[in-house]
Design an enzyme around this catalytic site. Sequence first.
Site, PDB file in Angstrom:
ATOM      1  N   GLN A 201       0.804  -1.239  -0.205  1.00 53.82           N
ATOM      2  CA  GLN A 201      -0.150   0.061  -0.117  1.00 53.82           C
ATOM      3  C   GLN A 201       1.024   1.345   0.036  1.00 53.82           C
ATOM      4  OE1 GLN A 201      -3.175  -0.493  -0.545  1.00 53.82           O
ATOM      5  NE2 GLN A 201      -3.643  -2.261  -0.542  1.00 53.82           N
ATOM      6  N   LYS A 224      -2.338  -3.366  -7.618  1.00 47.96           N
ATOM      7  CA  LYS A 224      -2.282  -2.194  -6.490  1.00 47.96           C
ATOM      8  C   LYS A 224      -1.615  -0.602  -7.624  1.00 47.96           C
ATOM      9  CE  LYS A 224      -3.299  -5.144  -3.040  1.00 47.96           C
ATOM     10  NZ  LYS A 224      -3.958  -5.280  -2.575  1.00 47.96           N
TER      11      LYS A 224
HETATM   12  N1  PMP Z   1      -0.424  -6.353   2.285  1.00 46.38           N
HETATM   13  C1  PMP Z   1      -1.440  -5.310   2.303  1.00 46.38           C
HETATM   14  C2  PMP Z   1      -0.968  -4.636   2.454  1.00 46.38           C
HETATM   15  C3  PMP Z   1      -2.687  -5.557   1.037  1.00 46.38           C
HETATM   16  O1  PMP Z   1      -3.289  -4.234   1.314  1.00 46.38           O
HETATM   17  C4  PMP Z   1      -2.171  -6.710   0.259  1.00 46.38           C
HETATM   18  C5  PMP Z   1      -3.494  -6.500  -0.996  1.00 46.38           C
HETATM   19  N2  PMP Z   1      -4.714  -6.158   0.074  1.00 46.38           N
HETATM   20  C6  PMP Z   1      -1.971  -7.495   0.398  1.00 46.38           C
HETATM   21  C7  PMP Z   1      -0.206  -7.626   0.831  1.00 46.38           C
HETATM   22  C8  PMP Z   1      -1.218  -8.926  -0.750  1.00 46.38           C
HETATM   23  O2  PMP Z   1      -1.405  -8.119  -1.877  1.00 46.38           O
HETATM   24  P1  PMP Z   1      -1.617  -9.376  -3.614  1.00 46.38           P
HETATM   25  O3  PMP Z   1      -3.197 -10.100  -3.541  1.00 46.38           O
HETATM   26  O4  PMP Z   1      -1.488  -9.168  -4.273  1.00 46.38           O
HETATM   27  O5  PMP Z   1      -0.789 -11.030  -3.206  1.00 46.38           O
END
Ligand code: PMP
Length: 406
Positions: A201, A224
């Site tokens: 994030q 993201k």
């Molecule tokens: N860490 C944080 C702080 C997140 O917000 C997210 C996704 N919501 C993740 C890890 C996991 O990311 P991903 O699903 O793209 O592996």
Amino acid sequence: MRLVRKDFPILNRHIDGKPLIYLDSTATSLKPQMVLDAMDGYYASYSANVFRGIYKISERATSCYESARERIARFIGAKKKDEIIFTRGTDESISLLYYSWALPHVKADDTIVTTIMEHHSNFVPWQQLTKSKGVTLKIWTTDANGELNLKDLDSLITRKTKLLALTAVSNVLGTVNPIQKIIGIVKKLNPACLVLVDAAQAAPHMAIDVQAWGADFIAFSSHKMLGPTGFGVLWGRRELLEDMPVFNFGGDMIKEVHRDSTVFADLPHKFEAGTPHIAGAIGLGAAVDYLSGLGMDAVREHEIEITSYALGKLSEIRGLSIVGPREAICRGGVIAFTMGGLHPHDIAQILDEDNICIRVGFHCAQPLHEYLSIGATARASFYIYTQKTDIDALVLGLHRVKKLLG
Ligand code: PMP
């Protein structure tokens, strides 16, 4: 920042005759045309495998794939592109560390520290080590404002601490943790303690410099930050990555294989088995070019402005309770909230009638919700294309929810 909206084709489309009010960028961001074109360009014009072909389009694919690695390294201030390991996303980056760093290095007597605000991807692996290895897990909790007290580090970090695993920005509280300060304190207390930063994030929203942070590992996801899904990055200090055993086996992660022995490839390829997500790398490369073009300071500035506006407007709704810091400057572009006894799923369903997209649930941070003694929350989150009228639409929608359910 309003001008960027024209770059996002999805924002020019209507769904059931109504515009899209996308307030779920913490879950995944929308994609600009530049990223779509870069990926399409690969599939349409040079979609060969990388590293293998002695022909033009394969050489072009390899050069674009490795050029993306170079630009991504620069984007986060990494010293060398070889320290950038391509993965499927933050989850896989942290899982790689669990298997290749933690399992071989951590012993029963060791301690790992994480925080209560972690996404499950940076919590569950360390919790599992308590079961598989008998490691002690210490959990750094927040104050009532959703912030970490740096004085707690004095008792949390000891000579036995092998790792501090923490997020740079909470995906629920919005809290922006002072990573550089935290790492400075940790390294003074125990120079051998490694620090893993979950930057999922942070990388999309603010300038990152892994050297200035003094971090040992960071993980983030492409989707993201305007890039494609199913792609992400683990960055680590070279000497640490070199010392870690391989993660997956297969093609391209080896130099030589004989009947009785194998010599593994050098970094970063020893961690990248098989045909990679070539278009993913090219797409993320285009995404970091796009973000760099805007300037990460401008991205952050816009986010603070929108978050500040949203905090003000949402606090005017009676019965709505926001979790996390009160000030926009202390948080990322995410606001999780509850509305009295209304079920977040009902809230989201009613908002969806007007194409207002928010997220509800635990947001993969169930220990945090338990700590706060709240059930599921509703979450609105913002990015470079979010405008104040989106927030106005959300507020109107929430008043409608209250009228219907309240
Ligand atoms: N860490 C944080 C702080 C997140 O917000 C997210 C996704 N919501 C993740 C890890 C996991 O990311 P991903 O699903 O793209 O592996």
